[in-house]
Design a protein around this motif. Sequence first.
Motif, PDB file in Angstrom:
ATOM      1  N   GLY A 114       0.773  -1.238   0.000  1.00 56.50           N
ATOM      2  CA  GLY A 114       0.000   0.000   0.000  1.00 56.50           C
ATOM      3  C   GLY A 114       0.799   1.278   0.000  1.00 56.50           C
ATOM      4  N   GLU A 115       2.101   1.207  -0.235  1.00 57.27           N
ATOM      5  CA  GLU A 115       2.895   2.435  -0.340  1.00 57.27           C
ATOM      6  C   GLU A 115       3.774   2.351  -1.572  1.00 57.27           C
ATOM      7  OE1 GLU A 115       6.758   2.282   2.328  1.00 57.27           O
ATOM      8  OE2 GLU A 115       5.045   1.628   3.549  1.00 57.27           O
ATOM      9  N   THR A 116       4.170   3.495  -2.118  1.00 58.58           N
ATOM     10  CA  THR A 116       4.945   3.519  -3.349  1.00 58.58           C
ATOM     11  C   THR A 116       6.404   3.187  -3.062  1.00 58.58           C
ATOM     12  OG1 THR A 116       3.465   5.161  -4.334  1.00 58.58           O
ATOM     13  CG2 THR A 116       5.649   4.931  -5.314  1.00 58.58           C
ATOM     14  N   ILE A 117       6.908   2.230  -3.807  1.00 53.93           N
ATOM     15  CA  ILE A 117       8.308   1.813  -3.678  1.00 53.93           C
ATOM     16  C   ILE A 117       8.926   1.742  -5.076  1.00 53.93           C
ATOM     17  CG2 ILE A 117       7.903   0.493  -1.569  1.00 53.93           C
ATOM     18  CD1 ILE A 117       7.962  -2.067  -3.366  1.00 53.93           C
ATOM     19  N   ASN A 118      10.239   1.666  -5.119  1.00 55.70           N
ATOM     20  CA  ASN A 118      10.962   1.483  -6.381  1.00 55.70           C
ATOM     21  C   ASN A 118      11.170  -0.021  -6.584  1.00 55.70           C
ATOM     22  OD1 ASN A 118      12.667   1.400  -8.582  1.00 55.70           O
ATOM     23  ND2 ASN A 118      14.282   2.653  -7.668  1.00 55.70           N
ATOM     24  N   TRP A 119      10.475  -0.597  -7.575  1.00 53.01           N
ATOM     25  CA  TRP A 119      10.568  -2.038  -7.844  1.00 53.01           C
ATOM     26  C   TRP A 119      12.010  -2.468  -8.113  1.00 53.01           C
ATOM     27  CZ3 TRP A 119       7.259  -6.106  -7.563  1.00 53.01           C
ATOM     28  CH2 TRP A 119       7.615  -7.281  -8.235  1.00 53.01           C
ATOM     29  N   VAL A 120      12.782  -1.604  -8.776  1.00 55.39           N
ATOM     30  CA  VAL A 120      14.175  -1.938  -9.097  1.00 55.39           C
ATOM     31  C   VAL A 120      14.963  -2.193  -7.816  1.00 55.39           C
ATOM     32  CG1 VAL A 120      16.304  -1.128 -10.186  1.00 55.39           C
ATOM     33  CG2 VAL A 120      14.092  -0.631 -11.242  1.00 55.39           C
ATOM     34  N   ASP A 121      14.854  -1.264  -6.853  1.00 59.02           N
ATOM     35  CA  ASP A 121      15.633  -1.372  -5.619  1.00 59.02           C
ATOM     36  C   ASP A 121      15.107  -2.449  -4.680  1.00 59.02           C
ATOM     37  OD1 ASP A 121      17.345   0.637  -6.387  1.00 59.02           O
ATOM     38  OD2 ASP A 121      16.289   2.219  -5.290  1.00 59.02           O
ATOM     39  N   HIS A 122      13.791  -2.674  -4.686  1.00 57.89           N
ATOM     40  CA  HIS A 122      13.194  -3.593  -3.719  1.00 57.89           C
ATOM     41  C   HIS A 122      13.134  -5.040  -4.214  1.00 57.89           C
ATOM     42  CE1 HIS A 122      11.950   0.028  -1.575  1.00 57.89           C
ATOM     43  NE2 HIS A 122      11.601  -0.740  -0.553  1.00 57.89           N
ATOM     44  N   VAL A 123      13.139  -5.250  -5.525  1.00 57.85           N
ATOM     45  CA  VAL A 123      12.973  -6.609  -6.048  1.00 57.85           C
ATOM     46  C   VAL A 123      14.087  -6.986  -7.026  1.00 57.85           C
ATOM     47  CG1 VAL A 123      11.457  -8.199  -7.297  1.00 57.85           C
ATOM     48  CG2 VAL A 123      10.475  -6.506  -5.725  1.00 57.85           C
ATOM     49  N   SER A 124      14.208  -6.237  -8.120  1.00 57.00           N
ATOM     50  CA  SER A 124      15.103  -6.649  -9.201  1.00 57.00           C
ATOM     51  C   SER A 124      16.565  -6.720  -8.759  1.00 57.00           C
ATOM     52  CB  SER A 124      14.967  -5.697 -10.392  1.00 57.00           C
ATOM     53  OG  SER A 124      13.638  -5.666 -10.860  1.00 57.00           O
ATOM     54  N   ILE A 125      17.034  -5.689  -8.081  1.00 59.05           N
ATOM     55  CA  ILE A 125      18.432  -5.685  -7.648  1.00 59.05           C
ATOM     56  C   ILE A 125      18.693  -6.726  -6.562  1.00 59.05           C
ATOM     57  CG2 ILE A 125      20.186  -4.316  -6.441  1.00 59.05           C
ATOM     58  CD1 ILE A 125      19.352  -1.934  -8.146  1.00 59.05           C
ATOM     59  N   PRO A 126      17.893  -6.803  -5.497  1.00 60.69           N
ATOM     60  CA  PRO A 126      18.188  -7.805  -4.465  1.00 60.69           C
ATOM     61  C   PRO A 126      18.227  -9.239  -4.992  1.00 60.69           C
ATOM     62  CG  PRO A 126      16.624  -6.199  -3.621  1.00 60.69           C
ATOM     63  CD  PRO A 126      16.786  -5.909  -5.085  1.00 60.69           C
ATOM     64  N   LEU A 127      17.265  -9.607  -5.823  1.00 58.04           N
ATOM     65  CA  LEU A 127      17.222 -10.986  -6.305  1.00 58.04           C
ATOM     66  C   LEU A 127      18.417 -11.310  -7.194  1.00 58.04           C
ATOM     67  CD1 LEU A 127      13.414 -11.522  -7.049  1.00 58.04           C
ATOM     68  CD2 LEU A 127      14.771 -12.500  -5.178  1.00 58.04           C
ATOM     69  N   THR A 128      18.763 -10.416  -8.105  1.00 54.10           N
ATOM     70  CA  THR A 128      19.886 -10.714  -8.997  1.00 54.10           C
ATOM     71  C   THR A 128      21.219 -10.642  -8.258  1.00 54.10           C
ATOM     72  OG1 THR A 128      19.817  -8.404  -9.745  1.00 54.10           O
ATOM     73  CG2 THR A 128      18.732 -10.033 -11.123  1.00 54.10           C
ATOM     74  N   THR A 129      21.340  -9.757  -7.295  1.00 53.83           N
ATOM     75  CA  THR A 129      22.596  -9.643  -6.557  1.00 53.83           C
ATOM     76  C   THR A 129      22.830 -10.885  -5.699  1.00 53.83           C
ATOM     77  OG1 THR A 129      22.360  -7.239  -6.512  1.00 53.83           O
ATOM     78  CG2 THR A 129      23.930  -8.202  -4.979  1.00 53.83           C
ATOM     79  N   MET A 130      21.794 -11.402  -5.064  1.00 52.19           N
ATOM     80  CA  MET A 130      21.947 -12.635  -4.293  1.00 52.19           C
ATOM     81  C   MET A 130      22.356 -13.797  -5.183  1.00 52.19           C
ATOM     82  SD  MET A 130      18.998 -12.604  -1.324  1.00 52.19           S
ATOM     83  CE  MET A 130      17.601 -12.092  -2.331  1.00 52.19           C
ATOM     84  N   MET A 131      21.786 -13.845  -6.399  1.00 52.36           N
ATOM     85  CA  MET A 131      22.135 -14.923  -7.315  1.00 52.36           C
ATOM     86  C   MET A 131      23.580 -14.793  -7.771  1.00 52.36           C
ATOM     87  SD  MET A 131      20.557 -17.573  -8.679  1.00 52.36           S
ATOM     88  CE  MET A 131      22.012 -18.513  -8.228  1.00 52.36           C
ATOM     89  N   LEU A 132      24.014 -13.579  -8.068  1.00 54.53           N
ATOM     90  CA  LEU A 132      25.404 -13.363  -8.458  1.00 54.53           C
ATOM     91  C   LEU A 132      26.369 -13.815  -7.370  1.00 54.53           C
ATOM     92  CD1 LEU A 132      25.735  -9.868 -10.204  1.00 54.53           C
ATOM     93  CD2 LEU A 132      26.370 -12.092 -11.137  1.00 54.53           C
ATOM     94  N   ALA A 133      26.084 -13.446  -6.127  1.00 55.78           N
ATOM     95  CA  ALA A 133      26.960 -13.836  -5.022  1.00 55.78           C
ATOM     96  C   ALA A 133      27.049 -15.354  -4.912  1.00 55.78           C
ATOM     97  CB  ALA A 133      26.454 -13.232  -3.713  1.00 55.78           C
ATOM     98  N   THR A 134      25.932 -16.033  -5.139  1.00 57.15           N
ATOM     99  CA  THR A 134      25.927 -17.490  -5.088  1.00 57.15           C
ATOM    100  C   THR A 134      26.754 -18.087  -6.221  1.00 57.15           C
ATOM    101  OG1 THR A 134      23.758 -17.518  -4.023  1.00 57.15           O
ATOM    102  CG2 THR A 134      24.442 -19.534  -5.143  1.00 57.15           C
ATOM    103  N   LEU A 135      26.589 -17.580  -7.424  1.00 61.89           N
ATOM    104  CA  LEU A 135      27.319 -18.111  -8.575  1.00 61.89           C
ATOM    105  C   LEU A 135      28.826 -17.968  -8.393  1.00 61.89           C
ATOM    106  CD1 LEU A 135      25.138 -16.714 -11.505  1.00 61.89           C
ATOM    107  CD2 LEU A 135      25.242 -19.085 -10.729  1.00 61.89           C
ATOM    108  N   PHE A 136      29.263 -16.840  -7.861  1.00 62.73           N
ATOM    109  CA  PHE A 136      30.689 -16.602  -7.664  1.00 62.73           C
ATOM    110  C   PHE A 136      31.232 -17.230  -6.384  1.00 62.73           C
ATOM    111  CE2 PHE A 136      30.141 -12.894 -10.575  1.00 62.73           C
ATOM    112  CZ  PHE A 136      31.198 -13.162 -11.433  1.00 62.73           C
ATOM    113  N   GLY A 137      30.357 -17.560  -5.436  1.00 70.18           N
ATOM    114  CA  GLY A 137      30.845 -17.886  -4.109  1.00 70.18           C
ATOM    115  C   GLY A 137      31.433 -16.646  -3.458  1.00 70.18           C
ATOM    116  N   PHE A 138      30.814 -15.493  -3.764  1.00 73.11           N
ATOM    117  CA  PHE A 138      31.294 -14.202  -3.271  1.00 73.11           C
ATOM    118  C   PHE A 138      30.745 -13.974  -1.862  1.00 73.11           C
ATOM    119  CE2 PHE A 138      31.475  -9.538  -3.104  1.00 73.11           C
ATOM    120  CZ  PHE A 138      32.704  -9.287  -3.700  1.00 73.11           C
ATOM    121  N   PRO A 139      31.536 -13.364  -0.975  1.00 67.07           N
ATOM    122  CA  PRO A 139      31.044 -13.119   0.395  1.00 67.07           C
ATOM    123  C   PRO A 139      29.685 -12.433   0.389  1.00 67.07           C
ATOM    124  CG  PRO A 139      33.375 -12.606   0.242  1.00 67.07           C
ATOM    125  CD  PRO A 139      32.925 -12.898  -1.154  1.00 67.07           C
TER     126      PRO A 139
END
Length: 412
Positions: A140-165
Motif C-alpha cells: 500500500g505504499e509507493t516503492i521502487n521495484w528496481v531497488d526492492h525486487v530486481s536488484i536484491p534478487l539478482t545480486t543474491m544470485m550473483l553472489a551465489t554463482l561466484f561464491g562471493f562473500p
Amino acid sequence: MGVAEQADARGGARFVDVSDPELYRADAWQVPFRRLRQEEPVHFFETSLHGPYWAITKHADIMEIELNDAVFSSASEWGGIQIQDDGDIARRKNLIRMDRPEHTGHRRTVAPIVAPTNLANMTDLIRQRTEAVLDGLPRGETINWVDHVSIPLTTMMLATLFGFPFDEREKLTYWSDVGICDVNAPDAPVTSEDERRAVLADMAARFRELFDERAARAPSFDLISMLAHSDVTRNMDAETFMGTVMVLIIGGNDTTRNSMTGGVHALHDYPEQDRLLRSDPDLVRNMVSETIRWQTPLQHMRRTAREDIEFRGKTIRKGDKVVMWYISGNFDEEAFEDPDSFNIARPNARRHLSFGAGIHRCVGDRLAELQLRILWEEILKRGLRISVEGPPERIYSANIRAFRSLPVRITV
C-alpha cells in the motif's frame, strides 16, 4: 545531447543515428529503427557518436551475421563487441571478446555453473529467496521495484554463482553499474574513464584475493573456483582476468534484473495481458520469453569484418564495424506478428534475439529464464497486484536497456 541524424546515400531523407544513448533513455527508438528496417535495413552510418558503422536491423540478417563467426569477429584485437571502440573497457579480453578456438575453452570453463543439473539444484534456493523478498515488500505504499525486487534478487544470485562473500554482495551491483555506464550520463556512478578504471581495479583486486584462496584449496562449485582450477583460465593475465570477471558480473546481472522490471512495466501497459496471465498461470513460461523479447536488455552486439564481404547488396569492407541491433530485430515485422504489442501467448516468443545466437549465445540464458519464471509464479501464487505509479526512469545507454527506477504500489 540531441539525437544525431545523417543523410543517406541518396542525399535526401535522413536516418537517425541509432547509436545515440538519448534514444533509449527517452524510449524513442521505435520509429528510427522501423524506418531503417523498411528503407535500408543494412545501412552504413559514415558519421556517428561512435564513428562509422554498419547498422544491421532485420532479424534474419542479424542471425546470419551471428552464425558467421568465421567472417565477423568478436575478438578484442578486432574491436570487441560494443559499438564504442575507445578506452580500455572496449579492448579488454573476456570470453565474449574472443573468437574460436580461444573462446571455446573459456566458455567450457564456466558453462557447468548453469548446466541443467545445477539449475535443478538451485531452484529451491531461488524460490526461497524470491518468497522472502516478495513477502517483505511493504503493502500500500509507493516503492521502487528496481531497488526492492530486481536488484536484491539478482545480486543474491550473483553472489551465489561466484561464491562471493554474501555480506559484500552489494559491491557486485555497483561494479556492474560502473562497468556498463556511459560516463557522460548525468547520473552515472563514475564521471570519467580514469575513475571507472580505478573502481574496476579495486574489483579485480578483491576477486584476485578470492581467486588465490580458491586456487589453494580443493575445487568447489562456483565461478571463481572454476576459473582458478581450469587449465585454460588459471594463468590469465591481469587484463583478461579483469575482463572475465566483469563480463560474468554483467552477464549475470543485467538481463535478469531489467527483465524483472520490464515485465512489470509491460503488464501495466497491457492490462489485458495481466488479466490473461492471472486467468492462465501456465502462460508464465511463454510470458518470460515475451518479456525478454519486449525488454531486449542487451540492445546491440558489434562484430568486425575480417575480410571484404557482399551482404544484402552492400560491400562490407575488412575492418568495418558491424552492429547487430537486437532491439530492432526483436521488433521486426517479418519475424513477429504485431511486434509492437506485448503478447504473452505469442507462439514464437522464444525466437527473440536477446540471448544472441551461435557460439556467443548467452551461457546463462536458462538461469535467467528460471529466475524470471519463479518470480512470476510466486507473484501469482500470492495474488499480488502491482500498480505502476509513475513513469520509469531509464538509463542513458546504447548498450544496456535498463531501468533506474519504476515506482509501484503492491496490494493483494
